[in-house]
Structures are given as structure tokens and as C-alpha cells.
Design an enzyme around this catalytic site. Structure first.
Site, PDB file in Angstrom:
ATOM      1  N   HIS A 138       0.818  -1.248  -0.096  1.00 34.62           N
ATOM      2  CA  HIS A 138      -0.023   0.073  -0.092  1.00 34.62           C
ATOM      3  C   HIS A 138       0.754   1.561   0.067  1.00 34.62           C
ATOM      4  O   HIS A 138       0.491   2.248  -0.204  1.00 34.62           O
ATOM      5  CB  HIS A 138      -1.005  -0.054   1.171  1.00 34.62           C
ATOM      6  CG  HIS A 138      -1.938  -1.014   1.242  1.00 34.62           C
ATOM      7  ND1 HIS A 138      -2.841  -1.255   0.189  1.00 34.62           N
ATOM      8  CD2 HIS A 138      -2.117  -2.110   2.032  1.00 34.62           C
ATOM      9  CE1 HIS A 138      -3.719  -2.070   0.530  1.00 34.62           C
ATOM     10  NE2 HIS A 138      -3.167  -2.686   1.469  1.00 34.62           N
ATOM     11  N   ASP A 172      -2.571 -10.702  -2.448  1.00 32.02           N
ATOM     12  CA  ASP A 172      -3.011 -10.487  -1.164  1.00 32.02           C
ATOM     13  C   ASP A 172      -4.649  -9.813  -1.378  1.00 32.02           C
ATOM     14  O   ASP A 172      -4.810  -9.607  -2.471  1.00 32.02           O
ATOM     15  CB  ASP A 172      -2.294  -8.988  -0.692  1.00 32.02           C
ATOM     16  CG  ASP A 172      -2.749  -8.471   0.833  1.00 32.02           C
ATOM     17  OD1 ASP A 172      -2.064  -8.982   1.625  1.00 32.02           O
ATOM     18  OD2 ASP A 172      -3.796  -7.660   1.012  1.00 32.02           O
ATOM     19  N   HIS A 174      -6.159  -7.347  -0.595  1.00 34.63           N
ATOM     20  CA  HIS A 174      -6.482  -6.001  -0.584  1.00 34.63           C
ATOM     21  C   HIS A 174      -5.557  -5.619  -1.793  1.00 34.63           C
ATOM     22  O   HIS A 174      -4.563  -6.071  -2.387  1.00 34.63           O
ATOM     23  CB  HIS A 174      -5.941  -5.194   0.500  1.00 34.63           C
ATOM     24  CG  HIS A 174      -6.595  -5.491   1.727  1.00 34.63           C
ATOM     25  ND1 HIS A 174      -5.859  -6.420   2.647  1.00 34.63           N
ATOM     26  CD2 HIS A 174      -7.756  -4.756   2.266  1.00 34.63           C
ATOM     27  CE1 HIS A 174      -6.972  -6.695   3.594  1.00 34.63           C
ATOM     28  NE2 HIS A 174      -7.926  -5.706   3.622  1.00 34.63           N
ATOM     29  N   ASP A 261      -4.438 -13.217   3.920  1.00 35.79           N
ATOM     30  CA  ASP A 261      -5.633 -12.563   4.322  1.00 35.79           C
ATOM     31  C   ASP A 261      -6.954 -13.026   3.323  1.00 35.79           C
ATOM     32  O   ASP A 261      -8.062 -12.631   3.452  1.00 35.79           O
ATOM     33  CB  ASP A 261      -5.676 -11.409   4.575  1.00 35.79           C
ATOM     34  CG  ASP A 261      -5.052 -10.221   3.560  1.00 35.79           C
ATOM     35  OD1 ASP A 261      -4.386 -10.907   2.520  1.00 35.79           O
ATOM     36  OD2 ASP A 261      -4.790  -9.153   3.818  1.00 35.79           O
TER      37      ASP A 261
HETATM   38  C1  OKP Z   1      -2.887  -4.309   4.724  1.00 39.50           C
HETATM   39  B1  OKP Z   1      -2.359  -5.442   3.803  1.00 39.50           B
HETATM   40  C2  OKP Z   1     -10.145  -3.103   9.602  1.00 39.50           C
HETATM   41  C3  OKP Z   1      -9.786  -1.838   8.867  1.00 39.50           C
HETATM   42  C4  OKP Z   1      -8.270  -1.929   8.316  1.00 39.50           C
HETATM   43  C5  OKP Z   1      -6.907  -1.947   6.396  1.00 39.50           C
HETATM   44  C6  OKP Z   1      -6.155  -2.945   5.792  1.00 39.50           C
HETATM   45  C7  OKP Z   1      -4.783  -3.033   5.431  1.00 39.50           C
HETATM   46  C8  OKP Z   1      -4.506  -4.100   4.903  1.00 39.50           C
HETATM   47  N1  OKP Z   1      -9.866  -2.918  11.138  1.00 39.50           N
HETATM   48  N2  OKP Z   1      -8.298  -1.991   7.112  1.00 39.50           N
HETATM   49  O1  OKP Z   1      -2.970  -5.294   2.567  1.00 39.50           O
HETATM   50  O2  OKP Z   1      -3.000  -6.875   4.236  1.00 39.50           O
HETATM   51 ZN    ZN Z   2      -4.141  -7.406   2.650  1.00 36.54          ZN
END
Ligand code: OKP
Ligand code: ZN
Length: 318
Positions: A138, A172, A174, A261
């Protein structure tokens, strides 16, 4: 298993206490126990030898991140006291990515893990797994966010790109907004991502189908947003499409931004992949027969994270 693992204890210096979610402090998902879960499971299958990363010059980071951004993190961390947390008001895209005294050292070492892995590929190694923490995908050239400070995968891909074309395959849950943006106008580093539809899921502003690159980079960025609840059948189909794109591009190296994830029991994810399915993903990637650097990104079920990593490696390395 014929694989090199890069690991450093310095990730322990970064241990965020809370994130701010809709104005409330909630416990932070990105914990040191994540990497310790992976090393523990690796030891259980007889992988006991981890390579300590070499220290690379900050110049490697400056190739991807603005110097004033890197200096800002370095200096902010230096000023913090031991249990102090800072949520900066600039150079940041969210309320999830705090600075602590040890954050700069951890984030820099995470980059060192990625670069050490990349260097091994240049020395004819075929498969390396860098246990990067904090994660990186990110992080943009001058922004931290999504638990990320420096973009480990991007810095490694930049390093490898001196020797030939690179694909970054981001699996990932995300979307890696940082990696996408960094290489958006380049055709020598192709960013391909499978992730949850950003209409519903972080980072919200990036990861849509129509984001395909600009200028020279047009056609060298591909997003595969999938609905919440996606299971193995649809995921496998999507992965096969991405791997065909990789084959046609014929890169010299693949960097995998590997987040676990997408696991059915991930506390912040929303796909339905099971532990054995990661072996199938690993197998598919291995079948490309291209030197591969695995960069650890997300994955927050600390209890099962090690099993997910081992399953993935079984597919990749055996
Ligand atoms: C980072 B990676 C949940 C909301 C937070 C942010 C996610 C960041 C993910 N408490 N959301 O890509 O695994
Ligand atoms: Zn992620």
C-alpha cells in the site's frame, strides 16, 4: 524443500497497539506474532536455516520513495519515546498506519529482506521467500498506509528490473495501490493483482478494472477485483487468467506479493480459501518455471498463518 528463507528479528521493533477505525481505537491487526507463526511452522517441517538480510544502501529506497518522505519517517521515529505512538497528519492515506520508535528500523529491515531475496535471484537462486514485516504494497512514493511504510515488493522489483522484465503478481486480499501507482507508467514492470472489490474494501480508491496503466505503461497494469465471499473455483479461474498474462509477457523474474488474508478464517478478509488451496496456488505459480521472489504482505489469522505459508511453499517448492 529447495527454498531460501530471509528473516530478521528486527521486525519485532514495530508492534502497533491500535488503529483508528471510524473514530474508535481498535486493536491493531498487524502484529509481530504473524511472522513468528510462519517461522514456527517452517521449523516444524524441518526448515531451520533462515538467512539474515544484508543491509542495503538507503539509495535503493530512494529509487522508489521520495527522500523527504523517507527522512520524515526516520526523523519522526527518532523523536518518539519508547511506548509512544504517532499518527502523522501528512505523508499518510489512512488512520491505520502508526509510527513508533522502532518503525523506521523495522521497515528498513523489511526492505533489506526483500532486496536480499532479489539479490539471491540474481545469483541464480530460483525460489526465495522474504519474511517481510511490516508489509509494503500500500505504500506509495510519498505515502504510508494500510500498515505499510516502504514498498518492499516495488523496491525489489526495481532492483531486478535492471536485468530484465518483471511481473509483480499481488495475491493479497487488498489491492496494492502503492505498487500499482509506482509502476503505472512503465512497461518493464507489469503489475497484476487479484483482490477484493475496492467498492467495499480498503483501499477503496484503487484497484478497479479500468485501471490499465498510462503512457508507455498502458496495458501493463491489470486488476482482477472479486466480490466478497469469493471461493476457490472462481479464484482458481482468475489465477489461471493472470498466469496466462504472465506467460505471454515472458518476464525474467516474478515477484509475488503474497498475502494470506484471502483465507476463509482471516479476521479482516472476506474470501473463502482453505489451507490446502494455497498449495494449489503455489503449484500453479511454480508451473511457470520462472525465478520467483515471494514477498510477505498481509494475513492476520496468527494461529493459522504458518500453516497457510507452509501449504503455499509445498506447492511452490516440491
Ligand atoms: C494491509 B494488507 C480493519 C480496517 C483496516 C486496513 C487493511 C490494511 C491491509 N480494522 N483496513 O494489504 O494486508
Ligand atoms: Zn491485505
Amino acid at each position: 524443500m529447495n527454498i531460501q528463507i530471509i528473516y530478521s528479528r528486527k521486525h519485532l521493533l514495530h508492534h502497533p497497539k491500535w488503529e483508528i477505525f471510524y473514530g474508535k481505537k481498535i486493536s491493531h491487526s498487524e502484529q509481530p506474532g504473524r511472522i513468528e507463526s510462519i517461522t514456527k511452522s517452517l521449523q516444524q517441517i524441518g526448515i531451520n536455516k533462515f538467512t539474515t538480510p544484508e543491509t542495503f544502501s538507503l539509495k535503493e529506497i530512494y529509487k522508489i520513495h521520495q527522500k523527504n518522505y523517507v527522512d520524515f519517517i526516520k526523523n519522526s521515529c527518532k523523536k518518539l519515546k519508547n511506548e509512544e505512538t504517532l499518527y502523522p497528519s501528512f505523508f499518510i492515506i489512512d488512520t491505520y498506519t502508526p509510527l513508533q520508535k522502532g518503525t523506521f528500523l523495522s521497515a528498513r529491515e523489511s526492505v533489506n529482506c526483500a532486496l536480499t531475496g532479489a539479490k539471491l535471484l540474481l545469483n541464480n537462486e530460483n525460489l526465495v521467500y522474504s519474511l517481510c514485516r511490516p508489509p509494503g504494497h500500500h505504500a506509495e512514493s510519498n505515502k504510508m498506509g494500510g500498515y505499510c511504510y516502504f514498498n518492499n515488493a516495488a523496491i525489489a522489483a526495481q532492483y531486478l528490473s535492471n536485468l530484465g522484465k518483471v511481473v509483480i503478481l499481488d495475491i493479497d486480499f487488498h489491492h496494492g495501490n502503492g505498487t500499482q501507482r509506482i509502476f503505472y507508467d512503465r512497461k518493464d514492470v507489469f503489475y497484476i493483482s487479484i483482490h477484493a472489490d475496492p467498492v467495499k474494501i480498503f483501499p477503496y480508491f484503487s484497484g478497479f478494472l479500468d485501471e490499465t496503466g498510462v503512457g508507455e505503461g498502458k496495458g501493463y497494469n491489470k486488476n482482477f477485483p472479486l466480490s466478497l465471499g469469493t471461493g476457490e473455483k472462481v479464484y482458481k479461474k482468475t489465477l489461471e487468467i493472470t498466469l496466462n498474462i504472465v506467460k505471454n509477457f515472458n518476464p525474467k523474474f516474478i515477484v509475488v506479493s503474497a498475502g494470506f488474508d484471502t483465507y476463509i478464517n482471516d479476521p479482516i478478509g472476506g474470501f473463502k480459501l482453505t489451507i490446502p488451496f494455497y498449495k494449489a496456488i503455489g503449484k500453479e505459480i511454480k508451473s511457470l518455471n520462472i525465478p520467483t521472489l515471494i514477498i510477505q504482505e498481509g494475513g492476520y489469522n496468527i494461529k493459522d498463518l504458518g500453516k497457510l505459508a507452509v501449504s503455499f511453499l509445498e506447492g511452490l517448492a516440491t
